[in-house]
Design a protein around this motif. Structure first.
Motif, mmCIF file in Angstrom:
data_model
loop_
_atom_site.group_PDB
_atom_site.id
_atom_site.type_symbol
_atom_site.label_atom_id
_atom_site.label_comp_id
_atom_site.label_asym_id
_atom_site.label_seq_id
_atom_site.Cartn_x
_atom_site.Cartn_y
_atom_site.Cartn_z
ATOM 1 N N ASN A 163 0.812 -1.218 0.000
ATOM 2 C CA ASN A 163 0.000 0.000 0.000
ATOM 3 C C ASN A 163 0.843 1.264 0.000
ATOM 4 O O ASN A 163 0.336 2.352 0.256
ATOM 5 N N LEU B 70 -0.073 1.397 -9.855
ATOM 6 C CA LEU B 70 -1.378 0.828 -10.215
ATOM 7 C C LEU B 70 -2.206 1.830 -11.015
ATOM 8 O O LEU B 70 -2.827 1.488 -12.025
ATOM 9 N N CYS C 201 -5.426 1.639 -13.316
ATOM 10 C CA CYS C 201 -6.518 1.315 -12.385
ATOM 11 C C CYS C 201 -7.184 2.611 -11.906
ATOM 12 O O CYS C 201 -6.515 3.617 -11.668
ATOM 13 N N TRP D 185 -8.052 -2.323 -3.688
ATOM 14 C CA TRP D 185 -6.680 -2.784 -3.433
ATOM 15 C C TRP D 185 -6.254 -2.473 -2.004
ATOM 16 O O TRP D 185 -5.851 -3.353 -1.243
ATOM 17 N N HIS E 126 -8.143 -4.247 0.766
ATOM 18 C CA HIS E 126 -7.956 -5.698 0.711
ATOM 19 C C HIS E 126 -6.744 -6.141 1.530
ATOM 20 O O HIS E 126 -6.827 -7.075 2.333
ATOM 21 N N TRP E 127 -5.609 -5.448 1.333
ATOM 22 C CA TRP E 127 -4.372 -5.883 1.994
ATOM 23 C C TRP E 127 -4.405 -5.584 3.481
ATOM 24 O O TRP E 127 -3.824 -6.318 4.289
#
Ligand SMILES: N[C@@H](CCC(=O)N[C@@H](CS)C(=O)NCC(=O)O)C(=O)O
Length: 211
Positions: free
Chosen positions: A107, A115, A121, A130, A133-134
């Protein structure tokens, strides 16, 4: 000591907490990441990777936050960031690495920019799908460990703050800034709350930095 950092940098935030816990006086030197100061010619001589933090201790220039935390613990042993027992030390390193190796690098600003710019993206895909999520992946694992282990106390390992807590607090700040749902992490958030009662953590937070 002199710390090249940026208020919202969680890696620099770790080092600010560590310096405060050790009672070391330090001076902040601002490297504005949104302004691209990390890529400037002058800073490249100090940190060729173009990342913060960099800690200057006398003639020594130290880079990578986890290496800096270990250095501070070795040169200023009290209060200790790590337990003495090898199994306990492995637990602490393992928990800290969930954040330092498996959440934070994914991140980082450079990754988010890649990204968006190289892979095309969209904003929501990067900042929500993204990013969150992490954080959820890592926090799920942390919560499971912290809830299950009898070593967990007021803090991540026992009743004194240490390496894991130094990593948790900046990561929770990031999660809050990116509007993650933190309700599923009661043990983690309890530890976060206990840390934030301490001035060493509270005064290191982004909104309390000079810039
Ligand atoms: N693993 C490094 C990560 C350092 C890092 O990535 N810092 C970020 C801020 S938290 C940075 O300087 N990013 C600049 C960029 O991506 O351009 C550490 O722990 O020190």
């Amino acid at each position: 000591m002199k710390l090249y950092g940026f208020s919202r940098s969680s890696a620099a935030f770790r080092v600010r907490i560590a310096l405060n816990l050790k009672g070391i006086a330090w001076e902040h030197i601002n490297i504005s990441l949104p302004d691209g100061d990390q890529f400037g010619e002058d800073y490249a001589k100090i940190n060729p990777q173009g990342r913060v933090p960099t800690l200057i201790d006398g003639d020594n220039s130290l880079f990578q936050s986890m290496a800096i935390l270990e250095y501070l613990d070795e040169t200023h042993p009290q209060p200790a960031f790590m337990p003495a027992d090898p199994v306990a030390r492995a637990r602490v390193r393992g928990l800290a690495d969930i954040i330092a190796c498996d959440i934070h690098p994914l991140n980082n600003l450079a990754v988010l920019k890649f990204l968006a710019n190289e892979l095309g993206c969209g904003k929501d895909a990067v900042n929500v799908t993204w990013y969150q999520h992490w954080i959820y992946e890592g926090f799920n694992a942390l919560e499971a460990h912290l809830a299950a282990d009898s070593e967990t106390g007021t803090f991540s390992h026992g009743d004194t703050p240490g390496l894991v807590d130094i990593c948790i607090v900046p990561q929770v700040f990031n999660a809050q800034r990116l509007e993650c749902d933190l309700a599923p992490y009661p043990v983690l958030m309890g530890i976060f709350g206990n840390c934030m009662k301490l001035d060493a953590f509270d005064s290191a937070q982004p909104s309390k930095q000079p810039e």
